[in-house]
Design a protein around this motif. Sequence first.
Motif, mmCIF file in Angstrom:
data_model
loop_
_atom_site.group_PDB
_atom_site.id
_atom_site.type_symbol
_atom_site.label_atom_id
_atom_site.label_comp_id
_atom_site.label_asym_id
_atom_site.label_seq_id
_atom_site.Cartn_x
_atom_site.Cartn_y
_atom_site.Cartn_z
ATOM 1 N N GLU A 167 88.410 25.643 56.526
ATOM 2 C CA GLU A 167 87.137 25.229 55.960
ATOM 3 C C GLU A 167 86.801 23.784 56.330
ATOM 4 O O GLU A 167 85.678 23.479 56.737
ATOM 5 C CB GLU A 167 87.186 25.378 54.448
ATOM 6 C CG GLU A 167 85.836 25.427 53.817
ATOM 7 C CD GLU A 167 85.891 26.010 52.414
ATOM 8 O OE1 GLU A 167 84.862 25.954 51.726
ATOM 9 O OE2 GLU A 167 86.965 26.503 52.021
ATOM 10 N N ALA A 168 87.773 22.910 56.188
ATOM 11 C CA ALA A 168 87.531 21.502 56.501
ATOM 12 C C ALA A 168 87.249 21.325 57.991
ATOM 13 O O ALA A 168 86.323 20.595 58.372
ATOM 14 C CB ALA A 168 88.730 20.665 56.090
ATOM 15 N N ALA A 169 88.024 22.011 58.815
ATOM 16 C CA ALA A 169 87.844 21.875 60.266
ATOM 17 C C ALA A 169 86.448 22.312 60.665
ATOM 18 O O ALA A 169 85.761 21.659 61.450
ATOM 19 C CB ALA A 169 88.887 22.708 61.007
ATOM 20 N N SER A 170 86.020 23.415 60.085
ATOM 21 C CA SER A 170 84.723 23.975 60.414
ATOM 22 C C SER A 170 83.587 23.083 59.906
ATOM 23 O O SER A 170 82.573 22.896 60.588
ATOM 24 C CB SER A 170 84.631 25.372 59.809
ATOM 25 O OG SER A 170 83.504 26.031 60.289
ATOM 26 N N ALA A 171 83.769 22.526 58.722
ATOM 27 C CA ALA A 171 82.731 21.673 58.136
ATOM 28 C C ALA A 171 82.587 20.368 58.916
ATOM 29 O O ALA A 171 81.517 19.776 58.962
ATOM 30 C CB ALA A 171 83.060 21.369 56.676
ATOM 31 N N LEU A 172 83.671 19.956 59.519
ATOM 32 C CA LEU A 172 83.637 18.676 60.234
ATOM 33 C C LEU A 172 83.056 18.814 61.632
ATOM 34 O O LEU A 172 82.414 17.899 62.147
ATOM 35 C CB LEU A 172 85.059 18.110 60.309
ATOM 36 C CG LEU A 172 85.198 16.651 60.729
ATOM 37 C CD1 LEU A 172 84.373 15.756 59.838
ATOM 38 C CD2 LEU A 172 86.667 16.251 60.685
ATOM 39 N N MET A 173 83.233 19.979 62.240
ATOM 40 C CA MET A 173 82.746 20.156 63.613
ATOM 41 C C MET A 173 81.219 20.089 63.679
ATOM 42 O O MET A 173 80.549 20.746 62.912
ATOM 43 C CB MET A 173 83.197 21.502 64.172
ATOM 44 C CG MET A 173 82.911 21.639 65.650
ATOM 45 S SD MET A 173 83.291 23.275 66.310
ATOM 46 C CE MET A 173 81.704 24.062 66.152
ATOM 47 N N PRO A 174 80.679 19.296 64.593
ATOM 48 C CA PRO A 174 79.219 19.286 64.761
ATOM 49 C C PRO A 174 78.771 20.639 65.301
ATOM 50 O O PRO A 174 79.321 21.124 66.290
ATOM 51 C CB PRO A 174 78.975 18.162 65.772
ATOM 52 C CG PRO A 174 80.275 17.880 66.417
ATOM 53 C CD PRO A 174 81.364 18.358 65.503
ATOM 54 N N ALA A 175 77.788 21.254 64.654
ATOM 55 C CA ALA A 175 77.368 22.603 65.016
ATOM 56 C C ALA A 175 77.008 22.707 66.492
ATOM 57 O O ALA A 175 76.333 21.831 67.035
ATOM 58 C CB ALA A 175 76.180 23.007 64.151
ATOM 59 N N GLY A 176 77.508 23.755 67.118
ATOM 60 C CA GLY A 176 77.141 24.007 68.506
ATOM 61 C C GLY A 176 77.786 23.094 69.528
ATOM 62 O O GLY A 176 77.406 23.071 70.686
#
Length: 305
Positions: A167-176
């Motif tokens: 969850e944290a990794a995904s939330a931190l990644m800039p979309a796209g």
Amino acid sequence: MTDHLPDDRDAVREALIAWYEADHREFPWRRTDDAYRILVSEVMSQQTQLSRVEEAYADFLDRWPAVSDLASAERGEVVSFWSGHSLGYNNRAKYLHEAATQVVEEYDGEFPTDPDELQELMGVGPYTANAVASFAFDNGDAVVDTNVKRVLHRAFGVPDDDAAFAEAASALMPAGESRVWNNAIMELGGVACGQSPRCDEAGCPWRRWCRAYETGDFTAPDVPEQPSFEGSRRQFRGKVVRALGNHDELTLDELGPRIRVDYSPDGDGEGSRTWLRGLVDDLADDGLVEVAADDGGATRIRLRA
DNA sequence: TTCCGGCGGC
DNA sequence: GCCGCCGGAA
């Protein structure tokens, strides 16, 4: 559940990407967006040190430059190439050959671009599917491997829990932006935030937000509690001098965690404050460092001018 | 019967 | 990191 991340996520993102783009290791698979090549590099990387992978990767692609070449090869050839290059786990060669066959026969020679479809390929699980989608098509989610877990745990205190990491990794990644992001965060884990951290030496872009950098607690899921006989005294002396080169002055307890991840002020054994004091005193006797003020754990140490 | 989590082998 | 197998759950 993303309450571990700093408020200004954009600043965190930009800092990492800028750091990565300014300088990073050049691997051949970072210079291509060919899904076949990415897959080959990923499969090889799962079992071998990157230095060995580079050579095998070049030879492999020399011999089978495209997915159709690999698909039409004899399985035995691929397997013997694998053992000939000491890549271990020969099953992987079999899977890779099978995956190439699938791409040719079921996908008309074109790799699917979605992680879910990529996972249909033999030997390709969630991790590899996401990696290929990211690096080949810029179409993945955040990678979560041990490097990423270590970084998130140290920097933001994300608990050692797979769901929390995802969850944290995904939330931190800039979309796209999975391609540059995943490359950058894995580079961070490999170069600056390995089992033994090199924050200052590597110019870690996250120092201003990093909880471990602030507290000195660099424990991480993959860092053994008591490292076995990892370092000689001489090696630790070198680390002390290097750390002091990056900071004008440090207390014993600030210095400790920068020298070894299992530093603890308590006791008098290996890794204790007493142990560190002994190390520092020896360096002082050799005229390399000086004790600025002696006050127990707050004893301040600096490099001798 | 099918699905899922855990675990060991590769 | 992925696969295969197993036992328990649905």
